[in-house]
Each structure stands twice: as C-alpha cells, then as structure tokens.
Design a protein around this motif. Structure first.
Motif: not given
Ligand code: NAD
Length: 481
Positions: A152-154, A211-217, A230-233, A238-240, A254-258, A450-452
């Motif tokens: 699942i790709v952002p 759509y994420g909530a449809e096909a992604g889920a 999974f790469t995204g928010s 968490k739901s994945v 692979e999630l978000g950052g600050k 390596p990235f993560g």
C-alpha cells in the motif's frame, strides 16, 4: 487531454488491463490548477480479490521461484530499461497528478531505475548459512519468500516507493498486489506498462488503484495475503496493523516523521542553511523524511535563521510544469490542514518569520514557504507532522538539551547533526533515536542505505541490502545423514 496525459487508465490485474469491477472511476486532479486531468478505473474489493487470486496463482506456479535467481535480476534490469523509455511521459505525469517540479519528476525516473538495477544485482546474493551440528548432520538455512506481498503506497512518491518494494519482492520470489494512491496513481500505471513490456509473468505484479478505506482496507484484510508493506500515515498504519494482527501477517511499516536537525555552534552556517532549505522545501515538504525541525544553538540562532529566510524568500512557488521551484500541496484538504496547524502555532505564541498561510491569488493548493521561530518543544507545530513546507526552529543551550528536544516527539524517522567536530557528531548521532542520521547534509545516503523508522515512524527497512530481509522468512533444514 492535458499535456498529452491519457484521459483514462485501467488497473493491471493478472497481466491484463481491466476496468473497475463496478465500472466507476476516480478523477485525478492537478493540484496546481484544480483541473481534472484523467480518470482511473476504481478498484473495488472485488478487484482486489481478483488481483490476490492472480498473485496467488502466479506464486503457486513457482515460475519466479524455480528459475536461477539471477534470472529474476535480469527481469528487473529489463523493467528498468523499459521504464526509461517512458521517462518523458512520467516526468509530466509526476508534475500533473502529484505537483512535483519537472526536475523532480525526471529524478524520480532515475531513482526508480536505480532501485530496480540495485535489487537486480542482489537477486543472486541472498545467501543462507551452514550451521555445524557435529558428525552425522548437515544443517543449512534458506530464505523463503512469504508468498503474496500486499503493498500500500502513499501519494507523495508512488513510483520509487512502489518500485523498490516490487523489486525486493520479485527478486526474492514473492508476487505482489499493490494498491496505488488514489490522489496520484498515474506513474505506477506506467511502471505496470514497463513490467508488461519487460515480460514480467502475468500475476507476478498487480497494480490496482482504489480508495484507501475501500480497496486499501480490503487488501490489508484479505485472507490470502502473506505479507504487508505499508507506507503512509501513522493512523492508517495502525488500522493496517490491526487487520494484519487478525491473521498474524508480517509487516514492513514506513510511517510519518517529524525529523529534527541539531545545529551545533561550530557548524558551517552557509552550508547548513542551504541544506536546511532543501530538506524542508523539496516537494513542498511532502516527504516523510523532510527536515521539519531545526534545533539550533542559541549563539548562532539568529544568524542561521536570517540566512535560511534569505534563501527561502527567493524560491518561486507555482506549477512545476512552469519551472517553479516549489509546487502545490496535494489537495485543498491538506492545504487547509497545514494552514490550521500554522494558525495553532501563532495562537500558541510562535512567530512566522516567513509565510504562515496559503499563497494568495493562485488557483491551486499553494502554501507559502513558512518558517517559525519562538517555538517551544511542546507546541503542536513542534510535535505534529505538517507534511507541508513549514520549518520550526527551536533554540538550545547544551548538547544534552538539543538531543532531548530532537528525540522529544512520537516519531523517529530521520535526524540530523551539523558540526565541524567529528567527536561531537558521533556523540550526537549515538544519542538520536531515528532510523537514519544525516551529518552535515540532509538526506546523506541513497538507494544503498537502509531506510526506515524507530518509535511511531514504524519498523522494518526499505532500501539497501537490509530491505531484502523484510521480504523473506528463514527456513532451517536439518539433515541426519
Ligand atoms: P495515508 O495513510 O493517507 O495513505 C497511504 C495509503 O494508504 C494510500 O494508498 C491510501 O489510499 C491508503 N489507505 C488509506 N486508508 C486506508 C485504510 N483504511 N486501509 C488501508 N489503506 C488505506 O498517507 P498519505 O497521505 O498518502 O501519505 C502521507 C503520509 O505517508 C505521511 O505521514 C508521510 O510521512 C508518510 N510517508 C512515509 C514514508 C516512509 O518511507 N516512512 C514515505 C512516504 C510517505
């Protein structure tokens, strides 16, 4: 048809180009103009199911597993070659559905080819171990593929992010169902076309936009997948993970950052300023590893901020296709979110020394390059991911305080250190809780490294040799002679 962009795109399932199961479409919008530039077939849960069945049949056929490993590498080389033939079209598509600049769009093709060729070269180098058990035994390990890898790709970098996961999966003998992002799906269809021309076996790679909530889920919850990338928010991640937990499926997250950079008092300020500007304003800050916080020694704070503001002020904002330095945010919703978060910063007492709101008078979703000073670590603007061109600057007095601020968010994706003192660089890097630490150059590293994430930025690694280990499971074979 905008800029020669094809008006209608289908999903690629089982080696065939197919309409969405219910014949509805998803409009693709240019974020620089708000104009609908294409329609894509809307992948439904039924399409996801069809794609998983195609991937399963291909995996079970062992067509990828039974060949000499270097042949899987050869296939990736061929995909890279075919992708290159579509480079001009991809660059335009990346501008029009994603908001990238033309230069960035071209770089995405080169980067994607690098991923494909890098993993092509590793296809025959993933070796097991022989474990001594004494007389009468032979014992060895092999790396088995998981089976069907669901990816699942952002929307922000779909081509390289998708291609690096597909390459790792295929060279290790898995098959793939990839759910492409509904906001910017077009470049991955061009990758699917390159796979088709390269002779990737039907079903080995399936690319479905929905759509994420449809096909992604539906993909994350499908009973016949074996692995998830999974790469995204964070929230979607968490739901994945909840869906994966039901079937105990291994995940690469692979999630978000600050991500924060520490600028020590002895840093080269000109180079640091240029690196900081690149780190936050590339792709309008819509990069997971954007350098969105600067933690600056108080003695050089004002000087560095002045240099950064000077560099950022001359950047042109507008459509990438027109050659501007910084493009739009992906959607009106994202622009409103970034503006609201800026407003919270002002309300909490921070000062926008540059920008702070949308660019007036432009039709698209353009946010002004923004820099905040007077920021405290507990403010929302210092804690939450903007995913926009907003830099927050925080002063520090001691190295210990700088590290505490840098590590003081839920995320741990990237971090930086700027200093001329090698000992101080090591001291700081050792204490930063982040998957990658950049010293004296934001994004120092590459396809090979390596990235993560650490903490809420996720787990597992993409890129580099290490990524391959996320696509295989160890099997031990113990033999009594
Ligand atoms: P997002 O989480 O909204 O969407 C990511 C993908 O998940 C999309 O394909 C979307 O359709 C899908 N999705 C949405 N809801 C879903 C659900 N309920 N079930 C399954 N799939 C679902 O993220 P985004 O806005 O596309 O991307 C921005 C985020 O991605 C940022 O947080 C950014 O930091 C992160 N990101 C991380 C990396 C990394 O390598 N760590 C790389 C790029 C982006």
């Amino acid at each position: 048809m905008a800029d020669g962009i094809r008006p209608f795109w289908r999903n690629w399932i089982g080696g065939a180009w197919v309409e969405g199961g219910d014949r509805t479409t998803i409009p693709v919008t240019d974020p620089a103009t708000g104009e609908v530039i294409a329609e894509v077939a809307r992948g439904t849960p039924a399409d996801i199911d069809r794609a998983v069945r195609a991937a399963r049949a291909c995996f079970d056929s062992r067509i990828l597993r039974d060949v000499r490993p270097h042949r899987r590498g050869d296939l990736m080389l061929k995909v890279a070659e075919e992708l290159g033939k579509a480079a001009d079209e991809i660059a335009v598509v990346e501008c029009r559905d994603n908001g990238k600049t033309l230069a960035n769009g071209r770089n995405e093709v080169t980067l994607t080819q690098r991923y494909l060729t890098y993993y092509a070269g590793l296809a025959d180098k993933l070796e097991g171990r022989q474990i001594p058990l004494g007389d009468g035994y032979v014992d060895y390990t092999v790396h088995d593929p998981f089976g069907v890898s669901a990816q699942i790709v952002p929307w922000n970098g779909p081509l390289p992010v998708g291609a690096r996961s597909i390459a790792c999966a295929l060279v290790t003998g898995n098959t793939v169902v990839l759910k492409s992002p509904e906001d910017s799906p077009l470049s991955l269809f061009l990758l699917a076309e390159a796979c088709e021309r390269a002779g990737v076996p039907p079903g080995a790679v399936n690319i479905v936009c929905g759509y994420g909530a449809e096909a992604g889920a539906a993909l994350a919850a499908h009973p016949d997948i074996d692995h998830i990338v999974f790469t995204g928010s964070l929230e979607t991640g968490k739901s994945v993970l909840r869906a994966a937990a039901e079937r105990v499926i291994p995940c690469v997250m692979e999630l978000g950052g600050k991500s924060g950079a520490i600028i020590h008092a002895d840093a080269d300020l000109d180079r640091t300023a240029a690196s900081a500007v690149r780190g936050i304003f590339t792709h309008a800050g819509q990069i997971c590893s954007a350098g969105s916080r600067l933690i600056v020694h108080r003695s050089v704070h004002d000087d560095l901020v002045a240099r950064i503001v000077k560099l950022a002020s001359v950047r042109t904002v507008g459509s990438g296709i027109d050659g501007c330095d910084m493009g739009p945010l992906i959607s009106a919703r994202q622009l409103a979110r970034v503006e609201a978060l800026c407003a919270s910063g002002i309300a909490e007492g921070a000062t926008p020394v540059l920008g702070g709101a949308r660019v007036p008078g432009l039709a698209g979703h353009f946010m002004a390059p923004t820099i905040f000073t007077g920021v405290r670590p507990d403010m929302r603007i210092a804690q939450e991911e903007f995913f926009g061109p907003v830099l927050v600057v925080l002063p520090f007095d001691t190295p210990e305080e700088a590290v505490a601020i840098a590590n003081g968010t839920p995320y741990g994706l990237a971090a930086g250190v700027y200093t001329r003192d090698l000992k101080l660089a090591h001291w700081t890097a050792d204490r930063l809780v982040a998957g990658q630490v950049y010293v004296n150059e934001w994004w120092a590293g590459g396809v090979e490294t390596p990235f993560g994430g650490m903490k809420r930025s996720g787990y597992g690694r993409e890129k580099g040799q290490e990524a391959l280990l996320g696509y295989v499971q160890t099997k031990n074979v113990g033999i009594r002679l």
